[in-house]
Design a protein around this motif. Sequence first.
Motif, PDB file in Angstrom:
ATOM      1  N   ILE A  84      54.771  11.587 -20.997  1.00 54.87           N
ATOM      2  CA  ILE A  84      54.186  12.456 -19.980  1.00 54.87           C
ATOM      3  C   ILE A  84      53.906  11.604 -18.736  1.00 54.87           C
ATOM      4  CG2 ILE A  84      52.244  13.941 -19.380  1.00 54.87           C
ATOM      5  CD1 ILE A  84      51.987  14.574 -22.384  1.00 54.87           C
ATOM      6  N   LEU A  85      54.520  11.976 -17.639  1.00 53.72           N
ATOM      7  CA  LEU A  85      54.377  11.238 -16.379  1.00 53.72           C
ATOM      8  C   LEU A  85      53.649  12.118 -15.369  1.00 53.72           C
ATOM      9  CD1 LEU A  85      57.985   9.723 -16.082  1.00 53.72           C
ATOM     10  CD2 LEU A  85      55.963   8.679 -17.104  1.00 53.72           C
ATOM     11  N   ARG A  86      52.555  11.607 -14.817  1.00 51.09           N
ATOM     12  CA  ARG A  86      51.806  12.338 -13.797  1.00 51.09           C
ATOM     13  C   ARG A  86      52.202  11.807 -12.421  1.00 51.09           C
ATOM     14  NH1 ARG A  86      47.759  15.272 -16.268  1.00 51.09           N
ATOM     15  NH2 ARG A  86      47.515  14.764 -18.498  1.00 51.09           N
ATOM     16  N   VAL A  87      52.515  12.713 -11.510  1.00 57.77           N
ATOM     17  CA  VAL A  87      52.990  12.327 -10.182  1.00 57.77           C
ATOM     18  C   VAL A  87      52.124  12.957  -9.112  1.00 57.77           C
ATOM     19  CG1 VAL A  87      55.368  12.048 -10.986  1.00 57.77           C
ATOM     20  CG2 VAL A  87      54.628  14.251 -10.049  1.00 57.77           C
ATOM     21  N   GLN A  88      52.173  12.346  -7.922  1.00 56.73           N
ATOM     22  CA  GLN A  88      51.503  12.883  -6.740  1.00 56.73           C
ATOM     23  C   GLN A  88      52.556  13.512  -5.833  1.00 56.73           C
ATOM     24  OE1 GLN A  88      48.185  12.924  -6.036  1.00 56.73           O
ATOM     25  NE2 GLN A  88      47.729  11.992  -8.028  1.00 56.73           N
ATOM     26  N   VAL A  89      52.380  14.778  -5.505  1.00 53.03           N
ATOM     27  CA  VAL A  89      53.307  15.479  -4.619  1.00 53.03           C
ATOM     28  C   VAL A  89      52.813  15.350  -3.189  1.00 53.03           C
ATOM     29  CG1 VAL A  89      54.380  17.688  -4.051  1.00 53.03           C
ATOM     30  CG2 VAL A  89      53.940  17.080  -6.446  1.00 53.03           C
ATOM     31  N   ARG A  90      53.641  14.788  -2.335  1.00 52.34           N
ATOM     32  CA  ARG A  90      53.232  14.582  -0.942  1.00 52.34           C
ATOM     33  C   ARG A  90      53.122  15.904  -0.213  1.00 52.34           C
ATOM     34  NH1 ARG A  90      57.023   9.451   0.985  1.00 52.34           N
ATOM     35  NH2 ARG A  90      56.187   7.924  -0.506  1.00 52.34           N
ATOM     36  N   PRO A  91      52.025  16.095   0.517  1.00 49.49           N
ATOM     37  CA  PRO A  91      51.872  17.353   1.262  1.00 49.49           C
ATOM     38  C   PRO A  91      52.791  17.390   2.478  1.00 49.49           C
ATOM     39  CG  PRO A  91      50.053  15.863   1.753  1.00 49.49           C
ATOM     40  CD  PRO A  91      50.865  15.198   0.677  1.00 49.49           C
ATOM     41  N   GLY A  92      52.973  18.602   3.009  1.00 49.67           N
ATOM     42  CA  GLY A  92      53.788  18.761   4.211  1.00 49.67           C
ATOM     43  C   GLY A  92      55.201  19.170   3.880  1.00 49.67           C
ATOM     44  N   GLY A  93      55.816  19.957   4.751  1.00 46.12           N
ATOM     45  CA  GLY A  93      57.180  20.392   4.556  1.00 46.12           C
ATOM     46  C   GLY A  93      57.290  21.377   3.401  1.00 46.12           C
ATOM     47  N   GLY A  97      60.590  21.159  -2.300  1.00 42.85           N
ATOM     48  CA  GLY A  97      61.329  19.915  -2.087  1.00 42.85           C
ATOM     49  C   GLY A  97      60.499  18.696  -2.415  1.00 42.85           C
ATOM     50  N   ALA A  98      59.211  18.712  -2.025  1.00 41.95           N
ATOM     51  CA  ALA A  98      58.345  17.574  -2.301  1.00 41.95           C
ATOM     52  C   ALA A  98      58.137  17.397  -3.802  1.00 41.95           C
ATOM     53  CB  ALA A  98      57.004  17.762  -1.601  1.00 41.95           C
ATOM     54  N   ALA A  99      57.981  18.501  -4.526  1.00 47.94           N
ATOM     55  CA  ALA A  99      57.815  18.420  -5.982  1.00 47.94           C
ATOM     56  C   ALA A  99      59.085  17.900  -6.636  1.00 47.94           C
ATOM     57  CB  ALA A  99      57.450  19.795  -6.532  1.00 47.94           C
ATOM     58  N   ARG A 100      60.222  18.352  -6.148  1.00 53.77           N
ATOM     59  CA  ARG A 100      61.489  17.886  -6.707  1.00 53.77           C
ATOM     60  C   ARG A 100      61.661  16.385  -6.465  1.00 53.77           C
ATOM     61  NH1 ARG A 100      64.384  21.147  -4.225  1.00 53.77           N
ATOM     62  NH2 ARG A 100      64.945  19.832  -2.455  1.00 53.77           N
ATOM     63  N   ASP A 101      61.322  15.928  -5.256  1.00 58.54           N
ATOM     64  CA  ASP A 101      61.441  14.499  -4.961  1.00 58.54           C
ATOM     65  C   ASP A 101      60.543  13.672  -5.876  1.00 58.54           C
ATOM     66  OD1 ASP A 101      63.209  15.113  -2.960  1.00 58.54           O
ATOM     67  OD2 ASP A 101      61.756  14.926  -1.326  1.00 58.54           O
ATOM     68  N   ALA A 102      59.308  14.132  -6.078  1.00 60.48           N
ATOM     69  CA  ALA A 102      58.387  13.407  -6.952  1.00 60.48           C
ATOM     70  C   ALA A 102      58.901  13.389  -8.387  1.00 60.48           C
ATOM     71  CB  ALA A 102      57.005  14.048  -6.891  1.00 60.48           C
ATOM     72  N   PHE A 191      58.874  31.902  -2.364  1.00 57.23           N
ATOM     73  CA  PHE A 191      59.825  30.806  -2.504  1.00 57.23           C
ATOM     74  C   PHE A 191      61.239  31.371  -2.442  1.00 57.23           C
ATOM     75  CE2 PHE A 191      56.088  29.128  -4.903  1.00 57.23           C
ATOM     76  CZ  PHE A 191      55.808  28.072  -4.038  1.00 57.23           C
ATOM     77  N   SER A 192      62.090  30.722  -1.671  1.00 60.20           N
ATOM     78  CA  SER A 192      63.425  31.262  -1.394  1.00 60.20           C
ATOM     79  C   SER A 192      64.236  31.496  -2.654  1.00 60.20           C
ATOM     80  CB  SER A 192      64.181  30.323  -0.452  1.00 60.20           C
ATOM     81  OG  SER A 192      63.520  30.207   0.783  1.00 60.20           O
ATOM     82  N   ARG A 193      64.202  30.536  -3.567  1.00 60.08           N
ATOM     83  CA  ARG A 193      65.005  30.688  -4.791  1.00 60.08           C
ATOM     84  C   ARG A 193      64.503  31.868  -5.626  1.00 60.08           C
ATOM     85  NH1 ARG A 193      68.535  26.891  -6.363  1.00 60.08           N
ATOM     86  NH2 ARG A 193      68.695  25.008  -5.082  1.00 60.08           N
ATOM     87  N   ASN A 194      63.189  32.037  -5.692  1.00 59.29           N
ATOM     88  CA  ASN A 194      62.655  33.168  -6.444  1.00 59.29           C
ATOM     89  C   ASN A 194      63.049  34.492  -5.796  1.00 59.29           C
ATOM     90  OD1 ASN A 194      61.463  31.387  -8.200  1.00 59.29           O
ATOM     91  ND2 ASN A 194      59.443  31.499  -7.238  1.00 59.29           N
TER      92      ASN A 194
END
Length: 439
Positions: A84-93, A97-102, A191-194
Motif C-alpha cells: 500500500i503506497l500513500r501519495v500526495q496529489v499536487r493541487p492545481g490543474g 491528471g494530477a492523481a494519475r501522475d502521482a 469529469f470528462s471521462r465520466n
Amino acid sequence: MKPTLIAQLLQTLAPWRNAPAWHVAFSGGLDSTVLLHLLACLAKTETLPPLGAVHVHHGLQAAADAWPSHCQSVCDSLRVPLRILRVQVRPGGSLEGAARDARYQAFTQVTGAGQVLFTGQHRNDQAETLLFRLLRGAGLRGLAAMPAQRPLAAGYLVRPLLDVSRGELEAYANEHQLNWIEDPSNADSRFSRNYLRHQVFPVLTERWPQAVSGLARTAEHLSEAQGLLDELAQMDLHAADQSAPFPWLHLPSLALAPLRELSDARQRNALRHWLAPLTRLPDSDHWASWHSLRDAKGDAQPVWRLADGELHRSGERLWWLPATWSEFSDASLGWLDPQNPLELPGNGQLKFTGNAPEGPLQVRYRQGGEVIEVPGRGRRDLKRLLNESGLPRFVRGRLPLLYRGEQLLGVPSIAGRWAVPSEGWQLHWMPQTCDQGLS
C-alpha cells in the motif's frame, strides 16, 4: 469459438512469463479485481513469475480510507502479497491528471529491472480514451490511445485486458462472486471521462451497438500507423545524426541539412520523435517557430523556446538546451589549489594539464572586449577568435577564462588551438552534462 477469458489472458501474457516479477496495480475496482483474480488462478496451474499487488492511496475522498483494508482482505484470500503506497496529489490543474501522475510515480518505485506492472484498462476504456482525445484535437500519437505495453522505469507497463469488454469483466466477476469497490467519483459527470461514459456512449451504442469495439479497433489501426511514422522518423534522424563539431559539449544535436531535404511533414515527424524524450511537444499552432528557426540566415542564431528547454541553431546545426542549462553562477572564482580541478557551480569542472602557472589565479566569465596573447599571432580579440572557432554563442557565456590579476592568461583548449599557451600547460574544461534534460 471465442477462448475463455483465462485462456485469452494466458496467451496475452506469453511474452512476459520470464520476467523477474509481476505486479498488479490494484485499486480494488472491478477491472483490477478481475485481473488479480485471473492471475492468481493462473498461478495455481502455471509456472509464473512471483505475483504481488500494489494499491495506491491518493487520500482525495473520505470513502477511500476504507479501500486499503478491502484490498488487503482480497489479497489475503488470494494469497497475494500487497503493498500500500500513500501519495500526495499536487493541487492545481486537472485533478484527474494530477492523481494519475502521482499514481504512476508510485508505480515506478515498485517496478524493478525487467519487472512488469499490469493495469486493468479494458476495451471500453480504450474507446473512451480515443473519443476524449479526438475531441481535444490530439495528433496521431494521441489518437493511438493506450498502448498495450510501454516502458516503465526499468521495467514495463502492460495492459493485458485491452481486448476485453467491461461486460465480459462483469460477467466473470459475477460468475466467481467477486466483490469490488465502486468509486463514488466515477459517477460524477463533471469529469470528462465520466461524462463520455454515462452520457455519450449510451447514446452512441443505442444507434451503433458496435461503437465501443469499432473505436477500440480504430485505436489499434492508428497505433500501427504511428509505429510506421516512428520507423520513418528513425530513418530520417539517422541521416541527421552526424558527428558534432564539439564532442565535449554533451548536448543533443542534429545536422540541419539532411532535415531540410525532407518535406515539411517529414521534418515535423522527425523532430517530434527526437524531442519527445526531451520536452512536452508543441501544439500545431507553435510549429511556425520551427520554420522561423530553420529558414533564418546562417548568422542569425535563432531560438525556439519550448516547454522544457530551447532549441538553438548555430550555423547548420540544431542544439537542444534543457531548462537547467542556464542555471549556473557566473561569479568570479579564486583558484587556490590549481594542482586540483576547480568545480564551477552549475558549469562542470576546470583543470590543468602540465605545470600550472604561478598564482594567484582567478576564473571569470566573458564581459566583452577581452584580448589574449596567441602564440605566433600576437594579441588577438577574443570575440574574433571565438567567431573563427565556430563555438556556438550559447556556450560562450559559460566559457571559463583564466586570469592572473587583470591579465587573461588562457582559455580552455576546447575553444580552439589558438587558446593553447606556450608555457607548457593547457586549460581543460569539462562542461556539466545535460542528462537531467532527458526524461
